[in-house]
Design a protein around this motif. Structure first.
Motif, PDB file in Angstrom:
ATOM      1  N   GLU A  46      36.469  41.481  33.548  1.00  0.00           N
ATOM      2  CA  GLU A  46      38.032  41.052  33.621  1.00  0.00           C
ATOM      3  C   GLU A  46      38.939  42.451  33.776  1.00  0.00           C
ATOM      4  OE1 GLU A  46      41.513  40.098  30.327  1.00  0.00           O
ATOM      5  OE2 GLU A  46      39.523  39.865  29.657  1.00  0.00           O
ATOM      6  N   HIS A  49      37.217  45.710  39.509  1.00  0.00           N
ATOM      7  CA  HIS A  49      37.277  45.251  41.149  1.00  0.00           C
ATOM      8  C   HIS A  49      36.122  45.945  41.865  1.00  0.00           C
ATOM      9  CE1 HIS A  49      39.208  49.209  41.688  1.00  0.00           C
ATOM     10  NE2 HIS A  49      39.865  48.869  40.622  1.00  0.00           N
ATOM     11  N   GLY A  66      34.047  31.898  37.352  1.00  0.00           N
ATOM     12  CA  GLY A  66      35.196  32.656  37.331  1.00  0.00           C
ATOM     13  C   GLY A  66      36.270  32.456  38.275  1.00  0.00           C
ATOM     14  N   GLU A  67      37.016  33.320  38.199  1.00  0.00           N
ATOM     15  CA  GLU A  67      38.080  33.360  39.452  1.00  0.00           C
ATOM     16  C   GLU A  67      38.567  34.769  39.933  1.00  0.00           C
ATOM     17  OE1 GLU A  67      41.830  30.802  38.984  1.00  0.00           O
ATOM     18  OE2 GLU A  67      42.773  32.719  38.720  1.00  0.00           O
ATOM     19  N   LEU A  68      38.552  35.120  41.118  1.00  0.00           N
ATOM     20  CA  LEU A  68      38.685  36.470  41.980  1.00  0.00           C
ATOM     21  C   LEU A  68      40.006  36.326  42.663  1.00  0.00           C
ATOM     22  CD1 LEU A  68      35.026  37.313  42.453  1.00  0.00           C
ATOM     23  CD2 LEU A  68      36.508  38.523  40.855  1.00  0.00           C
ATOM     24  N   THR A  78      43.071  33.393  46.306  1.00  0.00           N
ATOM     25  CA  THR A  78      42.368  33.321  44.899  1.00  0.00           C
ATOM     26  C   THR A  78      41.375  32.327  45.251  1.00  0.00           C
ATOM     27  OG1 THR A  78      44.522  33.239  43.756  1.00  0.00           O
ATOM     28  CG2 THR A  78      42.590  32.269  42.694  1.00  0.00           C
ATOM     29  N   ARG A  80      37.470  30.530  43.382  1.00  0.00           N
ATOM     30  CA  ARG A  80      36.895  30.078  42.285  1.00  0.00           C
ATOM     31  C   ARG A  80      35.460  29.778  42.323  1.00  0.00           C
ATOM     32  NH1 ARG A  80      42.023  28.440  42.918  1.00  0.00           N
ATOM     33  NH2 ARG A  80      43.666  28.982  41.321  1.00  0.00           N
ATOM     34  N   ARG A  96      38.819  41.461  43.476  1.00  0.00           N
ATOM     35  CA  ARG A  96      39.718  41.828  42.198  1.00  0.00           C
ATOM     36  C   ARG A  96      39.564  40.652  41.159  1.00  0.00           C
ATOM     37  NH1 ARG A  96      42.909  43.386  46.391  1.00  0.00           N
ATOM     38  NH2 ARG A  96      44.104  41.898  46.267  1.00  0.00           N
ATOM     39  N   ASN A  97      39.344  41.079  39.898  1.00  0.00           N
ATOM     40  CA  ASN A  97      39.264  40.078  38.836  1.00  0.00           C
ATOM     41  C   ASN A  97      40.648  40.303  38.047  1.00  0.00           C
ATOM     42  OD1 ASN A  97      38.830  38.294  36.684  1.00  0.00           O
ATOM     43  ND2 ASN A  97      36.730  38.908  36.229  1.00  0.00           N
ATOM     44  N   SER A  99      41.773  37.561  36.422  1.00  0.00           N
ATOM     45  CA  SER A  99      41.636  36.374  35.322  1.00  0.00           C
ATOM     46  C   SER A  99      41.340  36.879  34.065  1.00  0.00           C
ATOM     47  CB  SER A  99      40.561  35.581  35.820  1.00  0.00           C
ATOM     48  OG  SER A  99      39.296  35.900  35.570  1.00  0.00           O
ATOM     49  N   ASP A 102      35.037  37.218  32.683  1.00  0.00           N
ATOM     50  CA  ASP A 102      34.163  37.789  33.672  1.00  0.00           C
ATOM     51  C   ASP A 102      34.213  36.652  35.020  1.00  0.00           C
ATOM     52  OD1 ASP A 102      33.779  39.937  32.206  1.00  0.00           O
ATOM     53  OD2 ASP A 102      31.776  39.679  31.557  1.00  0.00           O
ATOM     54  N   ALA A 103      33.819  37.391  36.008  1.00  0.00           N
ATOM     55  CA  ALA A 103      33.484  36.613  37.236  1.00  0.00           C
ATOM     56  C   ALA A 103      32.201  36.796  37.703  1.00  0.00           C
ATOM     57  CB  ALA A 103      34.758  36.490  38.194  1.00  0.00           C
TER      58      ALA A 103
END
Length: 122
Positions: A46, A49, A66-68, A78, A80, A96-97, A99, A102-103
């Motif tokens: 979180e 990057h 996750g999502e970035l 965005t 996912r 870049r995170n 959210s 964690d991604a």
């Protein structure tokens, strides 16, 4: 046949200028005698990057969890879990995170690139 788990606990910090809170695990690479491609597993914490950078080879990315925010050649989208991306060669890009968790993503590159080894990732 090589079988190896994508384990966030097995990742190591990416030590590259511009990277923040990114870890990587080489899933398959030169050390495994892979002749063409390397597969890497990234964990972006979180607020973390990857560096904003480019290189002379394409890579394919699969978002595992996750999502970035993915920026590529000035466009930001965005992405996912379940999304697939193609980052063209020479395109300036960054993940870049933004959210709250964690991604994770898998990234495939030519094994001949420096990114096929457990050295600073891209």
């Amino acid at each position: 046949m090589l079988v190896r788990p994508a384990d966030p606990a097995a990742t190591t910090p990416v030590e590259m200028d511009g990277a923040r809170d990114v870890r990587m695990q080489v899933m398959v690479g030169r050390d495994d005698a892979a002749p063409n491609f390397a597969m890497r597993h990234f964990v972006v914490a979180e607020g973390g990057h990857t560096p904003q950078h480019n290189h002379p080879y394409e890579h394919e990315v699969y978002i595992v969890e996750g999502e970035l925010e993915a920026e590529c050649s000035g466009e930001t989208r965005t992405v996912r879990a379940g999304d697939v991306l193609l980052v063209p060669s020479e395109a300036v890009h960054q993940f870049r995170n933004t959210s709250g968790a964690d991604a994770r993503f898998l990234c495939m590159v030519p094994v001949t690139s420096d990114c096929g080894q457990p050295v600073p990732g891209s």
